[in-house]
Write a protein that holds these residues in place. Structure first.
Motif: not given
Length: 827
Positions: A557-566, A583-593, A631-636
């Protein structure tokens, strides 16, 4: 599953070396008086099943084959095989029998087409000469659902005929929450059609829809993978797989909205128009996806009388079966545990309960015997290993606990072998030995069949994955090549026929199928979707199994893992109500994707803040009120701008950062650049330049040389143009549009007409046109806030930017400028 968890699939143990030993079958723990028997095994990725009126059991396999269990045995020839796209959770997913099957032999299936992937409902006819196979050329396409996105999950697929004779079809929202609430698509719905594919005249949304969308019977569902219908009264229970928190059982009612993506489970409560579930459970820990769905209403009941009308359901990862009892069906009671990857439950006319376990490709029959003595569900299987490797035998049994186990070799008890599995390291002398187990409790005992051990002298092959390399990272939408080599001590270099590849998608503690097992190639490609699962806790595992001529295998096996940004989502008003993937959210809201994965951001408009109504004005990236982002390549950060409702189109007093930014290619001044902040009074040669406050009551405004202090002459605009521009502003297409703003321009007597401040509008064509300008003169001119207006109706219907420039072109001149309270109104 709600942020994707569509089915929760196979729980894997990926060992580095795997020999062809018997798989371990996990015994279900059942109530006293119940026992189970394994009816069939070796099913390839089973997804659903249905019981024919004549008692045969038809099982769908994800790869496209429809298998038949007849008289307790799995027939070798499939009833039919359809050409499917089996990536991810696609494939052959559902089956139903016509109510008049005894006369017309009609069978309905739900599958994902191989070309232009979309889900289809087709009707087939069983052969008159051999009802265990399909009549050639009998397919009739009844429904072709919308083309699917790159997301391979949330397909639904369950089908049942109701007591009204109509065919009910469960369709997932293709990992796009907005589909569930739209009457312009069949995705995320329960559909209802006549047996010939036509639309019933009493469908609830008939007058609001056209074409295939008139088949919509209920909406607001995420992934209704399974559901059940009580044949005696027509009651419908819809199982909806949740995202992060809750699995649901819903009461099926025509015209209902089950809330997704606005609600999950009972949260948030009180949403108008939503029919909330009758039962929920949390998908925390080992629970992940509701499956199964059958009312106990057999033709001949054999369970105790209190089971009549009970609704059985289970969980794919949790491995349990529970039931809800009439009349309210709101509280669950445990029935079975320890099932390996449960995908479906059905009640047989003879009173038995059948369940389908994907983990081992097994079909089990549960019966009420009333006996408390043990019975064996799954016998030990003969196995072949290489000398020096581990051989393992297992048994599954049911009965009143505790159960005792005693394994025997060639009829002689093995010391210490007292569990449901027995394993040991083999030697050549073990070849031909037989193994069985005695299972007992206080009420009696039973002895299993014997299994034979074959020990080979040859060694297992070695496989190596040469691509992708270990440590490879991915973004959504990215394609990869896989390749490998294999050798065997006895066979030498192995041919392509010895290679089997697959790719698994790991999410949290469970696994989704991605690329189905593919044999006969040493290399290939796969593309990671840019839509679907939105969690960050994911990765892809490339699996290579190589097999030698003796049947021994090795897994790599070989695992291919994700690049992430906030990603941070903000609003310019307090507690702005926004949406993320519907889905409803209240600002400010952050996620890592995961970078490259498509998400949807949106606004609730209008909304009130302290009694003042606000409406959407713009997003900082120029998108519509609801739009998709990768989802951007840099935190945005993405900021939603709101403005007072009514005639105000855009308003900014610079108290919040709404996305004004330096104008690319035009900001060439060496000093005195535009900044947002609280100005401080400056002067030079006795002339007041920068005012000590912004216009009106605001604290912040846009000024040049914000930190000038007393050193105005070294912080003013120098050497060119300071240029700043607004975020995109969508202008209405009608009415008189007026731009109003406060500004100041201050300078000393060494200024010239080449020094000035101006305001320009940049239209959809990218051309900037001046609408307000104030030039300098050769005199001392103090900084005083003034109001200017301009008619900008020429840009009606366009998306514009407001650009402000301060220019110092004269040598040694000293100027400062400011902007505040920018408002666009419509009359």
């Amino acid at each position: 599953m709600r942020v994707a968890r569509p089915w929760r699939w196979i729980r894997l143990l990926a060992s580095l070396v795997y020999l062809a030993i018997a798989s371990i079958v996990q015994a279900a723990t059942l109530p006293t008086g119940f026992s189970e028997t394994r009816v069939a095994t070796g099913l390839s990725s089973p997804t659903a099943m249905a019981v024919a009126p004549d008692g045969r059991i038809f099982i769908t396999q994800q790869g496209g084959a429809l298998r038949v269990v007849k008289n307790g045995a799995l027939l070798s020839q499939p009833f039919l095989t359809v050409n499917v796209d089996s990536n991810g959770e696609r494939g052959l997913l559902g089956i139903a029998f016509d109510p008049d099957f005894a006369n017309n032999a009609f069978i309905y299936v739900y599958y994902t087409t191989a070309s232009s992937p979309h889900n289809r409902v087709s009707r087939f006819t069983a052969s008159a000469a051999n009802p265990d196979v399909v009549a050639a050329g009998s397919e009739v396409q009844l429904l072709n659902l919308p083309n699917l996105s790159s997301a391979t999950n949330h397909n639904g697929g369950a089908m049942h005929f109701g007591a009204d004779g109509k065919l009910y079809i469960a369709v997932g929202e293709n990992a796009n929450g907005s589909n569930a609430q739209s009457l312009n698509t069949t995705l995320g719905k329960i559909l209802r059609i006549n047996s010939d594919g036509s639309i019933p005249s009493d469908n609830p949304f008939l007058s609001q829809t056209t074409g295939i969308n008139q088949s919509i019977w209920a909406l607001g569902l995420r992934n209704p993978f399974t559901f059940g219908i009580d044949r005696t009264n027509g009651r419908i229970h819809l199982n909806d797989v949740g995202q992060d928190s809750w699995e649901e059982v819903n009461l099926g009612v025509a015209g209902s909205n089950y809330g997704w993506p606005q609600t999950e489970g009972n949260n948030p409560p009180g949403v108008a128009g939503v029919r909330y579930p009758i039962h929920t459970y949390q998908n925390a820990g080992s629970f992940c996806a509701i499956t199964g769905g059958a009312f106990y209403r057999p033709t001949s009941a054999t369970f105790p009388a209190e089971y009549a009308g009970r609704y059985f359901f289970g969980d794919y990862c949790g491995g349990f079966i529970r039931y809800l009892s009439p009349p309210n069906y709101d509280t669950s009671t445990g029935f079975a545990t320890g099932i390996s990857s449960l995908v479906d439950i059905q009640v047989h006319p003879d009173g038995s309960l059948y369940y389908l376990a994907r983990g081992g490709g097994d079909l089990f029959r549960v019966q009420f015997t009333g006996s408390i003595a043990p019975t064996i569900s799954t016998q030990p299987a003969s196995t072949t290993v290489s000398a020096g490797q581990v051989a393992q035998f297992s048994v599954t049994a049911s009965g009143t606990g505790p159960l005792q186990y005693q394994w025997q070799r060639n009829g002689v008890n093995i010391a210490g072998a007292n569990t449901s599995t027995y394993s040991f390291t083999t030697a050549p002398a073990d070849n031909g030995a037989t193994f069985r187990v005695l299972v007992s409790n206080n009420a009696g005992s039973v002895t299993s069949n014997s299994a034979t051990l074959t020990v080979l002298s040859n060694m297992a092959p070695t496989g190596t994955i040469t691509a992708p390399a270990s440590g490879t990272l991915y973004r959504g939408g990215q394609s990869f090549t896989f390749s490998g080599t294999a050798t065997d001590p006895e066979d030498g270099a192995l041919p392509p026929s010895a290679f089997t590849w697959r790719v698994d998608f790991h999410h949290d503690l469970h696994v989704h199928p991605f690329m189905q097992p593919t044999t006969g190639i040493t290399s290939g490609t796969f593309t990671i979707p840019d839509r679907g699962e939105t969690s960050q806790n994911v990765f892809y595992r490339v699996v290579l199994i190589v097999r030698d001529s003796a049947g021994l295998t090795r897994t790599s096996t070989v695992d291919v893992r994700p690049r992430k940004s906030v990603v941070r989502i903000e609003g310019n008003i307090a507690n702005a109500q926004l949406t993320l993937d519907g889905a409803p959210i209240t600002a400010p809201h952050s996620f890592t994707g995961v970078e490259g994965i498509i998400r949807s951001i949106g606004v609730v408009t209008p909304q009130n803040v302290n009694g003042t109504p606000y409406e959407f004005a713009s997003w900082s990236d120029g998108g519509a009120a609801t739009h998709e982002i990768a989802t951007p390549t840099d935190d945005s950060t993405f900021t939603a701008s709101f403005q007072p409702a009514g005639n105000v189109v855009f308003s900014d007093n610079f108290e919040s950062n709404l996305g004004w930014a330096v104008t690319p290619g035009e900001n060439n001044a060496s000093a005195g650049l535009w900044q947002r902040g609280d100005p401080g009074a400056t002067s030079a040669n006795g002339v007041s330049l920068q005012p000590g406050s912004c216009a009106g009551a605001s604290v912040n405004c846009l000024v040049t040389g914000l930190a000038a202090g007393a050193a105005a002459d070294s912080n003013d605009v120098d050497g060119g143009q300071a240029s700043f521009q607004s975020p995109p502003i969508v202008l209405p297409s009608t009415g008189t549009l007026t731009l109003s703003l406060s500004y100041f321009l201050a300078h000393l007597g060494n200024a010239t007409p080449d020094d000035y401040v101006r305001v320009r509008i940049v239209g959809s064509n990218g051309v900037a046109q001046t609408v307000i300008a104030r030039g300098a003169t050769a005199s001392n001119f103090p900084g005083v806030w003034r109001v200017r207006t301009a008619n900008i109706s020429a840009w009606a219907g366009q998306t514009i930017r407001i650009r402000v420039d301060a220019i110092d072109r004269a040598t040694d001149s000293l100027i400062e400028a400011g902007i505040d309270n920018v408002v666009v109104t419509r009359q």
